[in-house]
Motif scaffolding. Structure first.
Motif, mmCIF file in Angstrom:
data_model
loop_
_atom_site.group_PDB
_atom_site.id
_atom_site.type_symbol
_atom_site.label_atom_id
_atom_site.label_comp_id
_atom_site.label_asym_id
_atom_site.label_seq_id
_atom_site.Cartn_x
_atom_site.Cartn_y
_atom_site.Cartn_z
ATOM 1 N N ALA A 18 0.800 -1.225 0.000
ATOM 2 C CA ALA A 18 0.000 0.000 0.000
ATOM 3 C C ALA A 18 0.830 1.271 0.000
ATOM 4 C CB ALA A 18 -0.923 0.013 1.209
ATOM 5 N N GLY A 19 2.117 1.171 0.284
ATOM 6 C CA GLY A 19 2.940 2.371 0.321
ATOM 7 C C GLY A 19 4.011 2.283 1.383
ATOM 8 N N TYR A 20 4.322 3.446 1.987
ATOM 9 C CA TYR A 20 5.415 3.529 2.954
ATOM 10 C C TYR A 20 4.928 4.247 4.208
ATOM 11 C CZ TYR A 20 8.165 2.219 -1.078
ATOM 12 O OH TYR A 20 8.652 1.552 -2.179
ATOM 13 N N ARG A 21 5.536 3.898 5.338
ATOM 14 C CA ARG A 21 5.127 4.482 6.608
ATOM 15 C C ARG A 21 6.351 4.848 7.437
ATOM 16 N NH1 ARG A 21 2.072 0.431 10.418
ATOM 17 N NH2 ARG A 21 2.791 1.934 11.966
ATOM 18 N N ASN A 22 6.162 5.793 8.333
ATOM 19 C CA ASN A 22 7.232 6.235 9.217
ATOM 20 C C ASN A 22 6.591 6.746 10.505
ATOM 21 O OD1 ASN A 22 9.779 6.824 10.126
ATOM 22 N ND2 ASN A 22 10.315 8.184 8.432
ATOM 23 N N THR A 23 7.192 6.431 11.629
ATOM 24 C CA THR A 23 6.677 6.865 12.935
ATOM 25 C C THR A 23 7.786 7.533 13.722
ATOM 26 O OG1 THR A 23 5.045 5.073 13.039
ATOM 27 C CG2 THR A 23 5.639 6.125 15.109
ATOM 28 N N MET A 24 7.468 8.668 14.314
ATOM 29 C CA MET A 24 8.362 9.351 15.240
ATOM 30 C C MET A 24 7.653 9.453 16.583
ATOM 31 S SD MET A 24 11.198 9.968 13.654
ATOM 32 C CE MET A 24 12.039 11.287 14.575
ATOM 33 N N THR A 25 8.391 9.140 17.649
ATOM 34 C CA THR A 25 7.821 9.147 18.993
ATOM 35 C C THR A 25 8.565 10.145 19.863
ATOM 36 O OG1 THR A 25 7.237 6.804 18.788
ATOM 37 C CG2 THR A 25 7.256 7.735 21.004
ATOM 38 N N LEU A 26 7.814 11.055 20.489
ATOM 39 C CA LEU A 26 8.380 12.068 21.371
ATOM 40 C C LEU A 26 7.908 11.814 22.799
ATOM 41 C CD1 LEU A 26 7.760 15.272 19.208
ATOM 42 C CD2 LEU A 26 9.771 13.793 19.237
ATOM 43 N N MET A 27 8.781 12.125 23.753
ATOM 44 C CA MET A 27 8.453 11.995 25.168
ATOM 45 C C MET A 27 8.131 13.367 25.737
ATOM 46 S SD MET A 27 8.167 10.090 27.901
ATOM 47 C CE MET A 27 9.114 8.580 27.732
ATOM 48 N N ALA A 31 7.978 7.136 -1.017
ATOM 49 C CA ALA A 31 8.890 6.751 0.058
ATOM 50 C C ALA A 31 9.696 7.938 0.564
ATOM 51 C CB ALA A 31 9.818 5.643 -0.417
ATOM 52 N N ARG A 32 10.022 8.863 -0.319
ATOM 53 C CA ARG A 32 10.825 10.013 0.101
ATOM 54 C C ARG A 32 10.010 10.956 0.988
ATOM 55 N NH1 ARG A 32 12.575 12.020 -5.727
ATOM 56 N NH2 ARG A 32 10.362 11.496 -5.978
ATOM 57 N N ARG A 33 8.771 11.167 0.625
ATOM 58 C CA ARG A 33 7.931 12.073 1.408
ATOM 59 C C ARG A 33 7.711 11.521 2.828
ATOM 60 N NH1 ARG A 33 3.374 12.370 -1.686
ATOM 61 N NH2 ARG A 33 4.273 14.064 -2.895
ATOM 62 N N ALA A 34 7.472 10.205 2.913
ATOM 63 C CA ALA A 34 7.239 9.596 4.224
ATOM 64 C C ALA A 34 8.535 9.263 4.952
ATOM 65 C CB ALA A 34 6.413 8.319 4.063
ATOM 66 N N GLY A 35 9.654 9.438 4.282
ATOM 67 C CA GLY A 35 10.938 9.051 4.860
ATOM 68 C C GLY A 35 11.625 10.183 5.587
ATOM 69 N N GLY A 63 14.823 8.467 10.344
ATOM 70 C CA GLY A 63 15.090 7.301 9.502
ATOM 71 C C GLY A 63 14.230 7.301 8.263
ATOM 72 N N ASP A 64 14.530 6.354 7.388
ATOM 73 C CA ASP A 64 13.768 6.205 6.155
ATOM 74 C C ASP A 64 12.421 5.545 6.432
ATOM 75 O OD1 ASP A 64 15.818 7.295 4.591
ATOM 76 O OD2 ASP A 64 16.820 5.347 4.443
ATOM 77 N N ALA A 65 11.525 5.682 5.489
ATOM 78 C CA ALA A 65 10.225 5.022 5.598
ATOM 79 C C ALA A 65 10.356 3.535 5.298
ATOM 80 C CB ALA A 65 9.231 5.672 4.637
ATOM 81 N N SER A 66 9.420 2.768 5.805
ATOM 82 C CA SER A 66 9.375 1.331 5.555
ATOM 83 C C SER A 66 8.155 0.997 4.720
ATOM 84 C CB SER A 66 9.297 0.556 6.876
ATOM 85 O OG SER A 66 10.388 0.862 7.713
ATOM 86 N N PRO A 67 8.295 0.057 3.778
ATOM 87 C CA PRO A 67 7.104 -0.362 3.033
ATOM 88 C C PRO A 67 6.132 -1.084 3.948
ATOM 89 C CG PRO A 67 8.976 -1.779 2.512
ATOM 90 C CD PRO A 67 9.507 -0.673 3.359
ATOM 91 N N TYR A 68 4.861 -0.939 3.682
ATOM 92 C CA TYR A 68 3.868 -1.667 4.474
ATOM 93 C C TYR A 68 2.817 -2.253 3.548
ATOM 94 C CZ TYR A 68 0.314 2.056 4.086
ATOM 95 O OH TYR A 68 -0.612 2.949 3.614
ATOM 96 N N GLY A 69 2.243 -3.346 4.008
ATOM 97 C CA GLY A 69 1.201 -4.006 3.242
ATOM 98 C C GLY A 69 -0.110 -4.003 3.988
ATOM 99 N N VAL A 70 -1.154 -4.322 3.277
ATOM 100 C CA VAL A 70 -2.502 -4.354 3.851
ATOM 101 C C VAL A 70 -3.082 -5.752 3.679
ATOM 102 C CG1 VAL A 70 -4.877 -3.534 3.555
ATOM 103 C CG2 VAL A 70 -2.974 -1.910 3.544
ATOM 104 N N TYR A 71 -3.644 -6.257 4.768
ATOM 105 C CA TYR A 71 -4.339 -7.543 4.753
ATOM 106 C C TYR A 71 -5.786 -7.310 4.363
ATOM 107 C CZ TYR A 71 -6.916 -11.451 6.829
ATOM 108 O OH TYR A 71 -7.767 -12.493 7.046
ATOM 109 N N TRP A 72 -6.269 -8.110 3.419
ATOM 110 C CA TRP A 72 -7.605 -7.915 2.847
ATOM 111 C C TRP A 72 -8.335 -9.258 2.849
ATOM 112 C CZ3 TRP A 72 -9.357 -3.153 1.054
ATOM 113 C CH2 TRP A 72 -10.540 -3.144 0.318
#
Length: 555
Positions: free
Chosen positions: A302-311, A358-362, A387-396
Motif C-alpha cells: 500500500a505504500g510507505y510508513r514512518n513513525t516518530m515518537t516524542l516523550m 517513500a521520500r515524502r514519508a521518509g 530514519g527512512d520510511a518502511s514499506p507496508y502491506g494491507v491484509y484484505w
C-alpha cells in the motif's frame, strides 16, 4: 485409543528448542507447529521479493534436531511452515538426508483466480494489484498425505486447527458427516495452536502459573469421538487449567459459530472440566456443516510508513503536545501525506505518516521532526532517530467458492488422489443460542474495584478488527458480568473504542463474553499505526478499569 498431538510453535519466531522439548519430554504421536499468522504471509512475501525462501526456515532448523528421533519413534510431523512455498520447504527437509517420506500440500495459492475481492469486514472492493492471495484449506489433504505414508507433511495456508483435525481424520477415519467429532478436533486445535498461551502464557492470573520462565508447550490427547484432554509434559513449567484453556478459546474468535472448511464448530457448546493437575477435558462440542466458501487472505503493498515518537514530561502535557505538532506541521504540511495518525497517550506522542512516496514519508518527515528539537516544548526529547520510511502491506480478507479451490497433495514427489469431501445431508441438530442466566444479586453490596480482580481477559487481532474475550470463574459471576458489561459500558471504559462498531457474543458455557471491535486496527497489523497494533494489551487495559463489583465476588 488416543492420539497424542503436540504443538511446538505458535508463531514464526517462537522458541526454537520447543520441537526437541516436545519430542524428548514424553510420548507423542504427532508433532505440529503453527507458523502462519496473517502478518506472516506478508513477511514471507517480502522475503520472496528479496530472493529469500518463502517458507519458515526456522522449521527446517528444528527438523535438523528432531527428525531422526521422530522417524525412529514413528512420530508424524505436520506443519504449515511451507508458507508461500510448501514445495521448497519440503525439498529443504528432504535435503537433510534422513530418508523421510515428505509430503507437501498446495492449492491454497489463488492469485491466478478471478477473485471478487470484496472485503469481508468493510464491504469495499480492492482495486490494487494483489501481492499474495491464499485460501484457508482444510484438514483432508493432510489426512490424505498421512494415509499415503508421509512422515512429514508441509502445507501452505491451512486453517490453524487443520493441523490437529487432519491427523484426527487420518487416525479415526472421520467422514464429512462426522460433524461433532470434527468440531471437537477443531476446538482442540484452536487451543494448542498458539503454543504456551494454553499452558499459562500471557494469562491474566499469572500469579497462579508456576515457573512461567520454563513454560511447557501444550499437547492434546484426541479421542475418536472428538473429545480431548489438554495437557503438557511432566516436569515443565506453566499451568493447564480451565482458566488457561478458556483464555485461549477466547483468543481471536468472533461469533460462537467458528467457521471452517471442514465444519462449523459451536463454541457455545464446549464443556470444560478439570480432570486432574494440568489436565483439562474438552467435551460436548457440536458441529454444523461448513459454508460453501473459503476465506482468502489477500495482501497488497500500500505504500510507505514512518513513525516518530516524542516523550513529554512535567506539567501542561496537552499544551506541549499541541506545540510539538504545530512545529512539525509548519515544516512538513500535514495535508501533504496520504494518511496521518497522531496518538497522544501521556507521556508518549506518536506521529505516523503513510504515503505512496517513500521520500515524502521518509527522511523528509523524520528529519523535520528532529529539526524542531530546539524550538519546541520544554523538555523535548525523542525516542526514535530520524530514519527512512518502511514499506507496508494491507491484509484484505475475502471469500472464494470452495468448489473453485483444488488442493493437491504430493508424497515423495508423486501426487496422490484426494478422497471426496462432498457433504452428505445429515440430520443436523438445530442449536438454540444460549441465554445468559439472570443476575439475582440486585441490591447486593458493591465496592469500586478493577474488573480484573474478578475477570480475566484475552485480546488479539483479526485483520483490521480486534477481539476481546472476558471471562469469570462461576455462573453467578457470569450472570453479573453479562448484565453489567454491555457494549455501551465497554466503550465508556475504553474510550479508544468510541465511534467503532462493537459486537457482543455470549458464551455462558464458558462464563464468558466475546467482543469484536470493528476497525480498531485500521487496515490490519502491518498498516496499523497503534502502539499495540495487534491489540494484545486491550484486554489488560479493560481489566484495570474500575467497576462497582459485588463484595462477595472479591472475597
Amino acid at each position: 485409543m488416543v492420539l497424542r498431538i503436540a504443538n511446538c510453535s505458535g508463531f514464526y519466531g517462537d522458541r526454537l528448542s520447543a520441537a526437541r522439548e516436545m519430542v524428548e519430554g514424553g510420548p507423542i504421536d504427532v508433532l505440529t507447529g503453527d507458523w502462519l499468522a496473517e502478518l506472516t504471509m506478508l513477511i514471507l512475501a517480502g522475503h520472496r521479493l528479496k530472493g529469500r525462501p518463502g517458507y519458515a526456515v526456522t522449521f527446517v532448523r528444528q527438523m535438523e534436531e528432531v527428525l531422526g528421533t521422530c522417524l525412529e519413534r514413528g512420530i508424524k510431523i505436520v506443519s504449515n511452515a511451507g508458507g508461500l512455498d510448501p514445495e521448497g520447504c519440503a525439498a529443504a527437509i528432504e535435503k537433510l538426508g534422513l530418508s523421510a517420506t515428505v509430503a507437501h500440500v498446495t492449492g491454497d495459492d489463488v492469485t491466478g483466480h478471478d477473485l471478487d475481492l470484496v472485503n469481508l469486514d468493510t464491504g469495499e472492493r480492492l482495486a490494487e494489484p494483489v501481492l499474495t492471495a491464499n485460501a484457508y484449506l482444510g484438514a483432508r489433504p493432510i489426512a490424505a498425505a498421512l494415509a499415503a505414508g508421509a512422515d512429514v507433511v508441509v502445507t501452505g495456508r491451512v486453517t490453524d486447527a487443520a493441523l490437529v483435525t487432519g491427523p484426527g481424520i487420518w487416525r479415526y477415519g472421520w467422514g464429512p458427516g462426522d460433524l461433532d467429532a470434527l468440531a471437537g478436533s477443531v476446538v482442540a486445535g484452536h487451543v494448542i495452536e498458539c503454543g504456551c498461551q494454553a499452558t499459562g502464557g500471557n494469562y491474566s492470573f499469572f500469579r497462579e502459573v508456576p515457573d512461567l520462565a520454563h513454560c511447557g508447550f501444550p499437547l492434546v490427547e484426541l479421542h475418536e469421538d472428538g473429545s480431548s484432554v489438554v495437557t503438557k509434559h511432566p516436569g515443565t513449567g506453566g499451568l493447564v487449567s480451565v482458566g488457561t484453556v478458556t483464555a485461549q478459546l477466547l483468543y481471536e474468535i468472533g461469533s460462537p459459530r467458528y467457521l471452517g472448511p471442514d465444519v462449523v464448530a459451536r463454541f457455545d457448546t464446549i464443556e470444560l472440566s478439570q480432570e486432574g493437575p494440568d489436565r483439562v477435558r474438552i467435551s460436548g462440542v457440536k458441529g454444523e456443516p461448513p459454508p460453501g466458501t473459503l476465506k482468502v487472505a489477500v495482501n497488497y503493498l500500500a505504500g510507505y510508513r514512518n513513525t516518530m515518537t516524542l516523550m513529554l514530561a512535567g506539567l501542561d502535557l496537552e499544551e506541549k503536545a499541541g506545540i510539538a505538532q504545530e512545529a512539525i506541521w509548519a515544516r512538513v504540511p500535514r495535508e501533504s501525506f496520504e494518511s496521518v495518525d497522531v496518538s497522544f497517550d501521556p507521556p508518549l506522542l506518536r506521529i505516523t505518516v503513510m504515503d505512496r512516496d517513500a521520500r515524502r514519508a521518509g527522511r523528509a518527515f523524520s528529519s523535520a521532526v528532529v529539526e524542531t528539537g530546539l524550538a519546541s516544548y520544554p523538555g523535548f526529547y525523542g525516542l526514535t532517530p530520524p530514519g527512512d520510511a518502511s514499506p507496508y502491506g494491507v491484509y484484505w480478507p475475502t471469500l472464494i467458492p470452495a468448489a473453485d479451490v483444488r488442493p493437491r497433495v504430493f508424497v515423495g514427489g508423486e501426487e496422490v488422489a484426494l478422497p471426496s469431501s462432498e457433504q452428505p445431508d445429515p440430520a443436523v441438530e438445530v442449536l438454540v443460542d444460549p441465554v445468559a442466566p439472570r443476575w439475582d444479586g440486585t441490591g447486593a453490596p458493591t465496592v469500586p474495584a478493577p474488573l480484573g480482580r474478578v475477570a480475566g481477559a484475552r485480546s488479539g487481532d483479526k485483520g483490521g478488527n480486534a477481539n476481546l474475550g472476558v471471562w469469570v470463574r462461576t455462573p453467578e459471576e457470569y450472570g453479573w458480568l453479562a448484565r453489567t458489561l454491555t457494549v455501551e459500558r465497554l466503550v465508556k471504559l475504553l474510550p479508544s473504542l468510541e465511534g467503532l462498531m462493537v459486537e457482543r457474543f455470549e458464551l455462558p458455557n464458558l462464563n464468558a463474553l466475546n467482543f469484536v471491535v470493528h476497525g480498531l486496527l485500521g487496515r490490519g497489523v502491518a498498516a496499523s499505526p497503534r502502539l499495540d497494533p495487534q491489540a494484545k494489551a486491550l484486554g489488560e487495559e479493560l481489566r484495570a478499569r474500575l467497576l462497582e463489583v459485588p463484595e462477595t465476588f472479591l472475597r
